[in-house]
Design a protein around this motif. Structure first.
Motif: not given
Length: 227
Positions: A101-112
């Motif tokens: 779940l935390n990766m689902a928060f972190a990866v899209p926002l960092w990639l953006a």
């Protein structure tokens, strides 16, 4: 009966329905919505004050292009704080102890943030991979190291949040178990252990709020590098 201390971090299901879906929907149900009235009640006023103060603190060093993320970061901050705090209640489940779940928060926002930097200022974004004045022999090594450090950022975000909450919950459960076991054997030690448990619970409340703030703060720093 719980077979292991780590069973508390398994995603529970009831009648085949994953309870993590209910836990994720609770923050949006608990917070009051603003009313069209001129005067709000104390709860909505306090909520608005907190969001305004947080937004000013986070976005003060960013330029105007990064202010478009204010609503997203404020919502994420409230969401993470609520999930972390609700997980401290008895008979509850903390979704943010799940690395997925935390990766689902972190990866899209960092990639953006990375995509925004590559689109708006590609030279500046790629310049972070190689510091100025680097010797020629060290250029390939430094580029590899900086690239790895760039791609490891979302993992570090997710692991930091997961590890801190998991360690705190485990420590609370261990000390609580020790207090119950010692109560009939050594009452004085059990009482001291219970006092320690109370202090640790206060510390865990602070950790739950601080880790949510750190998560959003680091994302704002990544955004600051790319806008």
């Amino acid at each position: 009966m719980m077979l292991s201390f780590f069973d508390q971090f398994m995603s529970p299901t009831y009648l085949g329905i994953p309870l993590i879906a209910l836990a994720l929907s609770l923050p949006w149900i608990l917070y009051p919505k603003p009313t069209p009235r001129w005067l709000n009640n104390r709860l909505i006023t306090l909520q608005g004050w907190f969001i305004n103060r947080f937004t000013q603190q986070i976005f003060q060093p960013l330029n105007l292009k990064g202010h478009k993320w204010a609503a997203l970061f404020a919502s994420l901050m409230l969401f993470l704080i609520t999930l972390n705090m609700l997980g401290l209640l008895p008979y509850t489940f903390t979704p943010t102890t799940q690395l997925s779940l935390n990766m689902a928060f972190a990866v899209p926002l960092w990639l953006a943030t990375v995509i925004i930097g590559m689109r708006n200022q590609p030279t500046h974004a790629l310049g972070h991979l190689l510091p100025e004045g680097t010797p020629t022999l060290l250029i390939p090594i430094l580029i590899i190291i900086e690239t790895i450090s760039l791609f490891i950022r979302p993992l570090a975000l997710a692991v930091r949040l997961t590890a801190n909450l998991t360690a705190g919950h485990l420590l609370i459960q261990l000390i609580a178990t020790a207090a119950f076991v010692l109560l009939p054997l050594m009452t004085t030690v059990a009482i001291l252990t219970a006092v320690l448990l109370f202090l640790l619970t206060l510390l865990e409340i602070a950790v739950a709020m601080i880790q949510a703030y750190v998560f959003v703060l680091l994302l704002s720093l990544y955004l600051q590098e790319n806008v």
